[in-house]
Design a protein around this motif. Structure first.
Motif, mmCIF file in Angstrom:
data_model
loop_
_atom_site.group_PDB
_atom_site.id
_atom_site.type_symbol
_atom_site.label_atom_id
_atom_site.label_comp_id
_atom_site.label_asym_id
_atom_site.label_seq_id
_atom_site.Cartn_x
_atom_site.Cartn_y
_atom_site.Cartn_z
ATOM 1 N N GLU A 132 0.836 -1.190 0.000
ATOM 2 C CA GLU A 132 0.000 0.000 0.000
ATOM 3 C C GLU A 132 0.877 1.249 0.000
ATOM 4 O OE1 GLU A 132 -3.150 0.303 -0.346
ATOM 5 O OE2 GLU A 132 -4.286 -1.230 0.733
ATOM 6 N N ARG A 133 0.406 2.281 -0.670
ATOM 7 C CA ARG A 133 1.101 3.560 -0.673
ATOM 8 C C ARG A 133 0.695 4.368 0.565
ATOM 9 N NH1 ARG A 133 2.758 5.912 -5.526
ATOM 10 N NH2 ARG A 133 1.765 7.849 -4.811
ATOM 11 N N PRO A 134 1.555 5.243 1.055
ATOM 12 C CA PRO A 134 1.203 6.071 2.220
ATOM 13 C C PRO A 134 -0.032 6.942 1.988
ATOM 14 C CG PRO A 134 3.570 6.157 1.824
ATOM 15 C CD PRO A 134 2.965 5.447 0.652
ATOM 16 N N ASP A 135 -0.244 7.387 0.726
ATOM 17 C CA ASP A 135 -1.387 8.262 0.448
ATOM 18 C C ASP A 135 -2.677 7.482 0.220
ATOM 19 O OD1 ASP A 135 -0.908 7.127 -2.021
ATOM 20 O OD2 ASP A 135 -0.390 9.004 -3.028
ATOM 21 N N GLY A 136 -2.606 6.140 0.225
ATOM 22 C CA GLY A 136 -3.810 5.331 0.092
ATOM 23 C C GLY A 136 -4.260 5.064 -1.322
ATOM 24 N N THR A 137 -3.695 5.774 -2.308
ATOM 25 C CA THR A 137 -4.153 5.578 -3.684
ATOM 26 C C THR A 137 -3.570 4.291 -4.269
ATOM 27 O OG1 THR A 137 -4.316 6.555 -5.896
ATOM 28 C CG2 THR A 137 -2.286 6.966 -4.692
ATOM 29 N N ARG A 138 -4.389 3.594 -5.028
ATOM 30 C CA ARG A 138 -3.945 2.344 -5.643
ATOM 31 C C ARG A 138 -3.825 2.439 -7.160
ATOM 32 N NH1 ARG A 138 -7.177 -2.520 -2.422
ATOM 33 N NH2 ARG A 138 -6.113 -2.263 -0.421
ATOM 34 N N ASN A 139 -4.120 3.592 -7.721
ATOM 35 C CA ASN A 139 -4.036 3.707 -9.178
ATOM 36 C C ASN A 139 -2.658 3.320 -9.709
ATOM 37 O OD1 ASN A 139 -6.503 4.238 -10.421
ATOM 38 N ND2 ASN A 139 -5.688 6.038 -11.470
ATOM 39 N N PRO A 140 -1.565 3.809 -9.104
ATOM 40 C CA PRO A 140 -0.238 3.420 -9.608
ATOM 41 C C PRO A 140 0.059 1.936 -9.410
ATOM 42 C CG PRO A 140 -0.102 5.424 -8.295
ATOM 43 C CD PRO A 140 -1.464 4.847 -8.054
ATOM 44 N N LEU A 141 -0.707 1.256 -8.534
ATOM 45 C CA LEU A 141 -0.459 -0.161 -8.264
ATOM 46 C C LEU A 141 -1.089 -1.070 -9.317
ATOM 47 C CD1 LEU A 141 -1.035 -0.312 -4.386
ATOM 48 C CD2 LEU A 141 1.058 0.254 -5.646
ATOM 49 N N GLN A 142 -1.823 -0.500 -10.272
ATOM 50 C CA GLN A 142 -2.489 -1.317 -11.282
ATOM 51 C C GLN A 142 -1.530 -1.925 -12.300
ATOM 52 O OE1 GLN A 142 -6.542 0.256 -12.707
ATOM 53 N NE2 GLN A 142 -5.489 2.101 -12.034
ATOM 54 N N THR A 143 -0.346 -1.328 -12.437
ATOM 55 C CA THR A 143 0.557 -1.715 -13.519
ATOM 56 C C THR A 143 0.962 -3.188 -13.459
ATOM 57 O OG1 THR A 143 1.418 0.535 -13.692
ATOM 58 C CG2 THR A 143 2.762 -1.226 -14.633
ATOM 59 N N VAL A 144 1.368 -3.657 -12.287
ATOM 60 C CA VAL A 144 1.830 -5.051 -12.172
ATOM 61 C C VAL A 144 0.704 -6.044 -12.450
ATOM 62 C CG1 VAL A 144 2.805 -6.783 -10.621
ATOM 63 C CG2 VAL A 144 3.757 -4.477 -10.664
ATOM 64 N N PRO A 145 -0.484 -5.918 -11.818
ATOM 65 C CA PRO A 145 -1.568 -6.851 -12.153
ATOM 66 C C PRO A 145 -1.953 -6.808 -13.635
ATOM 67 C CG PRO A 145 -2.070 -5.697 -10.123
ATOM 68 C CD PRO A 145 -0.863 -5.030 -10.698
ATOM 69 N N LEU A 146 -1.921 -5.616 -14.224
ATOM 70 C CA LEU A 146 -2.261 -5.492 -15.647
ATOM 71 C C LEU A 146 -1.252 -6.226 -16.514
ATOM 72 C CD1 LEU A 146 -3.723 -4.275 -18.137
ATOM 73 C CD2 LEU A 146 -2.283 -2.238 -17.830
ATOM 74 N N THR A 147 0.024 -5.942 -16.325
ATOM 75 C CA THR A 147 1.044 -6.534 -17.198
ATOM 76 C C THR A 147 1.135 -8.048 -17.001
ATOM 77 O OG1 THR A 147 2.760 -6.008 -15.565
ATOM 78 C CG2 THR A 147 2.388 -4.410 -17.308
ATOM 79 N N GLU A 148 0.963 -8.506 -15.758
ATOM 80 C CA GLU A 148 1.025 -9.955 -15.526
ATOM 81 C C GLU A 148 -0.201 -10.658 -16.101
ATOM 82 O OE1 GLU A 148 1.989 -11.159 -11.589
ATOM 83 O OE2 GLU A 148 3.963 -10.182 -11.620
ATOM 84 N N ALA A 149 -1.363 -9.996 -16.089
ATOM 85 C CA ALA A 149 -2.561 -10.588 -16.704
ATOM 86 C C ALA A 149 -2.366 -10.703 -18.209
ATOM 87 C CB ALA A 149 -3.791 -9.743 -16.389
ATOM 88 N N ILE A 150 -1.762 -9.698 -18.816
ATOM 89 C CA ILE A 150 -1.490 -9.736 -20.253
ATOM 90 C C ILE A 150 -0.557 -10.894 -20.585
ATOM 91 C CG2 ILE A 150 -0.354 -8.503 -22.154
ATOM 92 C CD1 ILE A 150 -1.402 -5.889 -20.857
ATOM 93 N N GLN A 151 0.487 -11.071 -19.777
ATOM 94 C CA GLN A 151 1.439 -12.150 -20.021
ATOM 95 C C GLN A 151 0.819 -13.530 -19.762
ATOM 96 O OE1 GLN A 151 4.581 -11.002 -17.382
ATOM 97 N NE2 GLN A 151 5.221 -9.257 -18.631
ATOM 98 N N ARG A 152 0.037 -13.620 -18.691
ATOM 99 C CA ARG A 152 -0.544 -14.918 -18.308
ATOM 100 C C ARG A 152 -1.533 -15.422 -19.358
ATOM 101 N NH1 ARG A 152 -1.787 -13.443 -13.801
ATOM 102 N NH2 ARG A 152 -3.973 -12.894 -13.989
ATOM 103 N N HIS A 153 -2.346 -14.511 -19.885
ATOM 104 C CA HIS A 153 -3.359 -14.902 -20.866
ATOM 105 C C HIS A 153 -2.859 -14.770 -22.310
ATOM 106 C CE1 HIS A 153 -6.477 -15.299 -17.815
ATOM 107 N NE2 HIS A 153 -6.132 -14.122 -17.324
ATOM 108 N N ARG A 154 -1.615 -14.326 -22.457
ATOM 109 C CA ARG A 154 -0.982 -14.182 -23.780
ATOM 110 C C ARG A 154 -1.782 -13.277 -24.710
ATOM 111 N NH1 ARG A 154 -1.139 -18.543 -26.469
ATOM 112 N NH2 ARG A 154 -2.513 -19.781 -25.131
#
Length: 311
Positions: A114-136
Motif C-alpha cells: 500500500e502507498r502512504p497516500d492510500g491511492t492504488r491507481n499506480p499499483l495497477q501496472t503489475v496486475p495489468l502486465t502480468e494478466a497480459i502475459q498470463r493470458h498471452r
C-alpha cells in the motif's frame, strides 16, 4: 441530350458523414483490423464511460455476431460500487467473458505494498502486465484519448509495448492513411486506442445519440464528500477523510471514474445528458486535469507510468 449532374459532397450533402459518424467509422475499422491481425485481443472494461463507448462500438463492429474478444478489468479494490455493479450487469447482459486482475490479491500475497497516500491507481501496472502475459494477450484495447493528457497525446492508435509491457515513444510507428502496423516480436504486444481521436465532448454527444446507458455516478446526485487538494473525494476505507477533513453532502457528479482515492467529483446540477453536454462544452479543463489527483504528482506522472506498463 442528357445534362450532367454534379454532386458536391459538402456539409449539406446526403453522402457526407457527420463528425460522429466519421469517428464511429474509424473506431469500427480499428476493431475489425485488430480482429484480422491478432490472435488474442482483449478489451479493457472498467464500467467507465470510455470503456462503455468502446464496448458499444465493438458490438456494432461485429453485429449480428458476438464480440470476438474477452474483457479485462484491473480492480483496485477502491472502485466505486455503482460502477462495478454496472460492469457486471453489462457483462451478463451480453454474455461476455470478463477477467478481473485484483490489486487487493497482490497486496494480500505480498507482491505489492500500500502507498502512504492510500491511492492504488499506480499499483495497477503489475496486475495489468502480468494478466497480459498470463493470458498471452497480443492486442489490448484501451479507452485512452489524446485530449485527456499530454503523454496520451503522444501515443499512436497502435502502440507497441515491449516484452516488459513498457512504452517507448521513440518506437512509435507512422499511421498514414489509417494504415496500422501490428507487427510485434514474441512477448511483445500492442495497445490499441479506438477512441484516440475523440474528445470528451465527442464521447458525450455519441452517448446521447446512441442512447447508451451509463452508471448514474456520471450525473448530478447528492453525495457525501470531503475536500482534499482542491478536489471533492468520496469517503471510504482507503484512508479518507483524515481528522481535519470534514465530510459534507453536496450535489456533485463524476467526469471520470477510477480509484476512489484519487478521482474527484465536480459540483454540478447536470442530471440529464443534455445538461452534461452543455457543461462539458463550457469547460476549459480536461476531465483528468480537473479530477485525477494521480496525474498531478508531477509534470510527467502519466508518461512515467506509461513507460512502466500503465495505460
Amino acid at each position: 441530350m442528357t445534362s450532367a449532374v454534379t454532386v458536391t459532397e459538402g456539409v449539406d450533402s446526403p453522402y457526407a458523414l457527420s463528425h460522429l459518424d466519421a469517428l464511429e467509422s474509424e473506431a469500427v475499422h480499428i476493431f475489425r483490423e485488430v480482429a484480422g491481425e491478432f490472435e488474442r485481443p482483449v478489451i479493457l472494461f472498467s464500467g467507465g464511460k470510455d470503456s462503455i463507448v468502446m464496448l458499444h462500438l465493438a458490438l456494432k463492429a461485429f453485429a449480428p455476431a458476438a464480440v470476438p474478444f474477452t474483457l479485462l478489468h484491473v480492480d483496485t479494490g477502491h472502485n466505486f460500487p455503482e460502477v462495478l455493479a454496472y460492469r457486471d450487469r453489462v457483462v451478463a447482459e451480453h454474455g461476455l467473458r470478463l477477467h478481473v486482475a485484483s490489486v487487493q490479491e497482490y497486496i494480500d500475497a505480498g507482491k505489492l505494498r500500500e502507498r502512504p497516500d492510500g491511492t492504488r491507481n499506480p499499483l495497477q501496472t503489475v496486475p495489468l502486465t502480468e494478466a497480459i502475459q498470463r493470458h498471452r494477450f497480443d492486442a489490448v484495447f484501451g479507452g485512452g484519448r489524446r485530449d485527456e493528457e499530454k503523454a496520451r497525446a503522444k501515443e499512436r492508435v497502435f502502440s507497441l509495448r515491449d516484452e516488459f509491457s513498457q512504452w517507448d515513444p521513440r518506437r512509435q510507428r507512422p499511421e498514414l492513411w489509417q494504415l496500422y502496423n501490428g507487427r510485434h516480436a514474441p512477448g511483445e504486444h500492442v495497445r490499441v486506442f479506438p477512441l484516440s481521436n475523440w474528445t470528451e465532448l465527442d464521447v458525450w454527444q455519441y452517448i446521447a445519440r446512441e442512447d447508451i446507458d451509463l452508471p448514474q455516478i456520471y450525473f448530478a446526485h447528492e453525495r457525501e464528500v470531503f475536500q482534499r487538494s482542491g478536489m471533492w473525494l468520496t469517503a471510504g476505507e482507503w484512508g479518507g477523510p483524515k481528522a481535519d477533513e470534514t465530510v459534507e453532502t453536496r450535489l456533485v457528479r463524476y467526469r471520470t471514474v477510477g480509484d476512489m482515492s484519487c478521482t474527484g467529483a465536480v459540483d454540478s446540477d447536470a442530471t440529464t445528458l443534455d445538461a452534461v453536454i452543455t457543461e462539458i462544452a463550457a469547460s476549459r479543463l480536461t476531465e483528468r486535469g480537473a479530477t485525477r489527483a494521480d496525474d498531478k504528482m508531477s509534470e510527467a506522472a502519466m508518461e512515467d507510468r506509461k513507460r512502466e506498463g500503465y495505460f
